[in-house]
Design an enzyme around this catalytic site. Structure first.
Site, short mmCIF file in Angstrom:
data_model
loop_
_atom_site.label_atom_id
_atom_site.label_comp_id
_atom_site.label_asym_id
_atom_site.label_seq_id
_atom_site.Cartn_x
_atom_site.Cartn_y
_atom_site.Cartn_z
N LYS A 33 37.45 46.24 47.60
CA LYS A 33 37.76 45.15 48.52
C LYS A 33 37.93 45.60 49.97
CE LYS A 33 37.92 41.60 47.03
NZ LYS A 33 37.51 40.47 46.18
N SER A 75 39.96 47.43 35.44
CA SER A 75 38.75 46.59 35.54
C SER A 75 37.47 47.42 35.44
CB SER A 75 38.76 45.70 36.79
OG SER A 75 38.61 46.46 37.96
C1 LIG Z 1 40.60 45.82 40.62
C2 LIG Z 1 39.57 44.77 40.86
N1 LIG Z 1 38.54 44.66 40.01
C3 LIG Z 1 37.58 43.72 40.17
C4 LIG Z 1 37.62 42.84 41.23
C5 LIG Z 1 36.54 41.77 41.33
O1 LIG Z 1 35.75 41.84 42.49
P1 LIG Z 1 35.20 40.53 43.16
O2 LIG Z 1 36.36 39.80 43.79
O3 LIG Z 1 34.22 40.97 44.19
O4 LIG Z 1 34.55 39.69 42.09
C6 LIG Z 1 38.67 42.92 42.13
C7 LIG Z 1 38.80 41.96 43.23
O5 LIG Z 1 39.83 41.81 43.84
C8 LIG Z 1 39.67 43.91 41.96
O6 LIG Z 1 40.71 44.01 42.79
#
Ligand SMILES: Cc1ncc(COP(=O)(O)O)c(C=O)c1O
Length: 444
Positions: A53, A270
């Site tokens: 991000k 994630s």
């Molecule tokens: C740890 C984490 N994984 C995945 C995502 C997902 O990314 P996106 O918001 O671009 O879909 C985020 C978004 O904040 C995140 O902080």
């Protein structure tokens, strides 16, 4: 002058990933167990503030600045990483920054935000914030953004979010794989990553398969959204993707652990989620080159690991044993003394004092009080009294008080506590409410 070859930088922001300075692609050598296909992890914590991000935070701010907006203070609803990125970009510009977020976001992220100077609004919101919830992070950010001098850049609706990935993440992957990428896999939060990167890659080669991975409802993976929450997310455009897969918390945390053990990659939850999706969606065929976004690393998620990988943590410390307290014996002696003393009265004397207008203090808990009580009594449960509350008691500490509980033990502790606080005339009712009711004294 910043120089990526020497890794010498004029500004911390020059460390943000770009085609000339991409985040690393690391091949997963063990977990996939593929004969033909190659899976690369794109390690986004190599951005300067530790997450994918950072790209979005910088893009949201520079886009507003380029359009000539005069920014002073920013506010954003966040699951942590956008907030962390925005806080740091704001610090480079001397802008103020406030974040609204759920208390379910790991303490590590909330503490980092405070460390970075964020005005934090912690709310009893779900981990996946949804629009239309008045007490939720999104509505609160909108409200705070309406203050004079404040501006919400809104990662959920601002095209500068997917644009950041279209301009940087996509071109990096294309160049790093020499145009050989066949599959792109990302976890789904705001969907800026999948939508921006996917669009770029499909423009270069319409045959690239774009796959999104989301958790189930009620999940415990910060940063990503369940399908129900995604349905309310503007940049979730499944018609542009080639597949959308659901992965459970157990699978995601299990793979997260394996990434550390088998690939020596310090992946956050994630990453495990996205990789689980990739392992299902990517065929083991010659020529297959898959790139999976690994959004951030493990170190902000210790409190999540405590719930999902509890064996990593030492057992909870046992409750301290009261008898080990050297004062416990003295307390017991004082209690026994008070029990024999003249301040313990029977229910008839208590009734006489009540009729004479003396304050009766009921120290039982609210559930007990709801069943039977002396209507005129002041209600103050013993734990609150022990914490120093004197709500409803006479201000003049020479005025008499009669303490009552269920059977006469807690009221005796109350007597000791009140005397220790300077109340001079305190009585405790022997037999408590049990004896009071048995004697036929009025109760409701
Ligand atoms: C740890 C984490 N994984 C995945 C995502 C997902 O990314 P996106 O918001 O671009 O879909 C985020 C978004 O904040 C995140 O902080």
């Amino acid at each position: 002058m910043s120089d990526h070859t020497l890794r010498t930088y004029d500004s911390i922001l020059d460390l943000l990933a770009s085609e000339e300075n991409p985040t690393p692609l690391v091949r997963l050598r063990h977990i996939p167990g593929f004969e033909h296909a190659t899976i690369y992890a794109k390690l986004e914590w190599y951005n300067p503030f530790g997450a994918v991000k950072d790209r979005v935070a910088a893009s949201l701010v520079s886009d507003a600045e380029l359009r000539g907006e005069r920014l002073e203070n920013l506010v954003e609803p966040t699951s942590g990483n956008t907030g962390i990125g925005l806080a740091m970009v704001a610090n480079t510009r001397r802008y103020g920054f406030a974040a609204t977020l759920s208390r379910e976001i790991p303490l590590e992220k909330r503490t980092a935000l405070r460390l970075f100077g964020t005005e934090l609004h912690e709310l009893d919101d779900a981990l996946c914030p949804m629009p239309g919830q008045p007490e939720g992070a999104m509505e609160r950010a909108t409200e705070l953004g309406e203050r004079p001098g404040w501006r919400q850049l809104n990662q959920y609706k601002n095209p500068a979010n997917p644009e950041a990935h279209y301009r940087t993440t996509g071109p990096e992957i294309w160049r790093q794989t020499g145009g050989a990428v066949t599959h792109f896999v990302a976890s789904l939060g705001t969907c800026g990553t999948i939508t921006g990167t996917g669009r770029y890659l499909k423009e270069r080669n319409p045959g690239v398969k774009v796959i999104g991975v989301h958790p189930s409802d009620g999940h415990d993976i910060p940063g990503v959204r369940s399908l129900r929450a995604l349905a309310l997310t503007d940049f979730f455009t499944p018609q542009e993707y080639d597949g959308v897969l659901e992965v459970s918390d157990d699978e995601a945390y299990g793979l997260c652990r394996r990434l550390h053990l088998e690939e020596s990659i310090i992946a956050g939850p994630s990453c495990g989620l996205a990789l689980a999706g990739a392992l299902r969606a990517v065929p083991d065929e010659p020529g297959t080159v898959a790139v999976v976004i690994f959004p951030d690393n493990a170190f902000k998620y210790l409190s999540s690991f405590r719930r999902h990988l509890p064996d990593l943590f030492p057992p909870e410390a046992p409750e301290p044993v009261v008898a080990a307290n050297p004062f416990a014996e003295h307390l017991e002696a004082a209690f026994e003394l008070a029990k024999q003393g003249p301040d313990v009265i029977d229910v008839h004397e208590a009734k006489r004092l009540l009729d004479a207008g003396v304050t009766v203090l009921d120290v039982r808990n609210p559930g007990e009080v709801a069943r039977v009580q002396i209507p005129e009594s002041v209600k103050l449960p013993l734990p609150e009294l022990a914490q120093g509350s004197t709500e409803g008691l006479p201000v003049d500490r020479s005025e008499p008080i009669v303490a009552i509980c269920a059977a006469g033990t807690r009221s005796l502790y109350a007597l000791l506590l009140l005397k220790a606080q300077g109340y001079q005339d305190v009585k405790s009712v022997d037999g408590g409410m049990g004896a009071w009711v048995a004697a036929g004294h009025p109760a409701a």
